[in-house]
Design a protein around this motif. Structure first.
Motif, mmCIF file in Angstrom:
data_model
loop_
_atom_site.group_PDB
_atom_site.id
_atom_site.type_symbol
_atom_site.label_atom_id
_atom_site.label_comp_id
_atom_site.label_asym_id
_atom_site.label_seq_id
_atom_site.Cartn_x
_atom_site.Cartn_y
_atom_site.Cartn_z
ATOM 1 N N THR A 127 -17.566 -56.367 -37.414
ATOM 2 C CA THR A 127 -18.375 -57.290 -36.620
ATOM 3 C C THR A 127 -19.272 -58.181 -37.469
ATOM 4 O OG1 THR A 127 -20.014 -55.532 -36.338
ATOM 5 C CG2 THR A 127 -18.370 -55.801 -34.583
ATOM 6 N N GLN A 171 -19.434 -67.492 -35.411
ATOM 7 C CA GLN A 171 -18.400 -66.657 -34.798
ATOM 8 C C GLN A 171 -18.978 -65.354 -34.227
ATOM 9 O OE1 GLN A 171 -15.038 -66.232 -37.530
ATOM 10 N NE2 GLN A 171 -15.577 -68.195 -38.422
ATOM 11 N N HIS A 191 -18.884 -64.282 -31.357
ATOM 12 C CA HIS A 191 -18.036 -63.797 -30.268
ATOM 13 C C HIS A 191 -16.786 -63.078 -30.768
ATOM 14 C CE1 HIS A 191 -16.510 -67.576 -31.722
ATOM 15 N NE2 HIS A 191 -15.344 -67.263 -31.210
ATOM 16 N N ARG A 192 -16.561 -63.063 -32.085
ATOM 17 C CA ARG A 192 -15.318 -62.596 -32.672
ATOM 18 C C ARG A 192 -15.530 -61.341 -33.518
ATOM 19 N NH1 ARG A 192 -12.141 -62.959 -37.016
ATOM 20 N NH2 ARG A 192 -13.481 -64.164 -38.397
ATOM 21 N N ASP A 197 -12.968 -58.627 -36.316
ATOM 22 C CA ASP A 197 -11.681 -58.330 -36.947
ATOM 23 C C ASP A 197 -11.333 -56.863 -36.758
ATOM 24 O OD1 ASP A 197 -11.342 -60.915 -37.910
ATOM 25 O OD2 ASP A 197 -12.148 -60.456 -39.889
ATOM 26 N N ARG A 245 -17.953 -59.107 -27.694
ATOM 27 C CA ARG A 245 -16.923 -59.807 -28.477
ATOM 28 C C ARG A 245 -15.792 -60.173 -27.531
ATOM 29 N NH1 ARG A 245 -19.007 -60.060 -33.874
ATOM 30 N NH2 ARG A 245 -20.962 -58.946 -33.566
ATOM 31 N N THR A 251 -13.014 -62.280 -28.727
ATOM 32 C CA THR A 251 -11.804 -62.575 -29.484
ATOM 33 C C THR A 251 -11.671 -61.586 -30.637
ATOM 34 O OG1 THR A 251 -12.014 -64.930 -28.966
ATOM 35 C CG2 THR A 251 -10.550 -64.342 -30.789
ATOM 36 N N LEU A 252 -10.545 -60.906 -30.673
ATOM 37 C CA LEU A 252 -10.246 -59.988 -31.767
ATOM 38 C C LEU A 252 -9.085 -60.551 -32.572
ATOM 39 C CD1 LEU A 252 -10.413 -56.527 -29.945
ATOM 40 C CD2 LEU A 252 -12.234 -57.765 -31.134
ATOM 41 N N VAL A 253 -9.120 -60.329 -33.883
ATOM 42 C CA VAL A 253 -8.094 -60.846 -34.781
ATOM 43 C C VAL A 253 -7.650 -59.728 -35.719
ATOM 44 C CG1 VAL A 253 -7.598 -62.545 -36.610
ATOM 45 C CG2 VAL A 253 -9.099 -63.158 -34.704
ATOM 46 N N PHE A 312 -4.043 -62.258 -32.246
ATOM 47 C CA PHE A 312 -5.372 -62.279 -31.624
ATOM 48 C C PHE A 312 -5.268 -61.709 -30.227
ATOM 49 C CE2 PHE A 312 -3.498 -66.209 -30.225
ATOM 50 C CZ PHE A 312 -3.963 -66.382 -28.925
ATOM 51 N N ALA A 354 -7.557 -61.972 -26.639
ATOM 52 C CA ALA A 354 -8.704 -62.477 -25.887
ATOM 53 C C ALA A 354 -9.117 -61.397 -24.901
ATOM 54 C CB ALA A 354 -8.318 -63.756 -25.144
#
Length: 171
Positions: A79, A85, A87-88, A90, A122, A124-126, A168, A170
Motif C-alpha cells: 500500500t 495513487q 486508491h491503488r 500492488d 483501495r 484498483t489492484l495491480v 488489474f 477494479a
C-alpha cells in the motif's frame, strides 16, 4: 487451512517459515524475483525487510497455515504508493508451497487480500505474473483483467527470459 494477516512482530517471528515457502517456490521454477542457486540467507533477508514494511504500515502480509499451523502460502498487499495513487495497491509475492498446490490456497489468500484492500479504500489492484502460467489462469478465473504482456521482462530462476503479464482488478 487457515488464512490470517500477520502484524510486523508476527511476520518477523516467522521469517524462517516464510523463507521456506519462498525457497520452495523458486526451487520449483517460480519467477518471483530470485535466481538459482539462492544465496545463503537471501530469502530470510527478503522476509525481514518485508516484516519491517508490515510494521511500518507499507504492506499487509497474509499467510495460509496448514493443519499443523505451518505457513504454506503467502501474499502481500503493498500500500506504499505515490501521492497520486492513494486508491491503488500492488499484489506481491503470491507464493504457495508445492505440497499444497491445487487446493484453493491461492484463491483464499487473494480473497482475504481483496477484503483488506476494500477496508483500506483501495479500488484498483495491480499484479504481474509469468505469461501463460498457472497463476495467470487463476487470476483470469477470479476476474482479474489482463492489461498486457511485456516480452523478456524477467528471468526464470535458472536464467532464461520470460514474458510477464500485468493484471488489474477494479474493486
Amino acid at each position: 487451512m487457515t488464512i490470517k494477516e500477520l502484524d510486523g512482530a508476527q511476520a518477523a517471528a516467522r521469517v524462517g517459515e516464510l523463507a521456506e515457502v519462498l525457497r520452495d517456490c523458486v526451487e520449483g521454477g517460480a519467477s518471483v524475483g530470485f535466481m538459482l542457486p539462492l544465496a545463503e540467507g537471501r530469502p530470510e533477508a527478503f522476509w525481514r525487510r518485508a516484516a519491517e514494511g508490515v510494521a511500518a504500515g507499507e504492506r499487509h502480509l497474509f499467510v495460509a497455515e496448514d493443519e499443523m499451523g505451518r505457513i504454506c502460502g503467502t501474499v502481500s498487499l503493498v500500500t506504499d504508493m505515490p501521492d497520486n495513487q492513494p486508491h491503488r495497491a500492488d499484489v506481491s509475492k503470491m507464493l504457495v508451497h508445492r505440497r499444497v498446490r491445487r487446493q484453493g490456497v491461492a484463491e483464499r489468500l487473494l480473497r482475504a487480500l481483496e477484503v483488506k484492500a476494500r477496508e483500506l479504500g483501495r479500488t484498483t489492484l495491480v499484479l504481474d505474473t509469468v505469461t501463460g502460467s498457472d497463476a495467470s489462469r487463476l487470476y483470469e478465473r477470479l476476474g482479474w483483467q489482463r492489461a498486457g504482456d511485456i516480452p523478456n521482462y524477467a528471468l526464470m530462476p535458472e536464467g532464461p527470459p520470460c514474458s510477464t503479464t500485468y493484471y488489474f482488478l477494479a474493486l
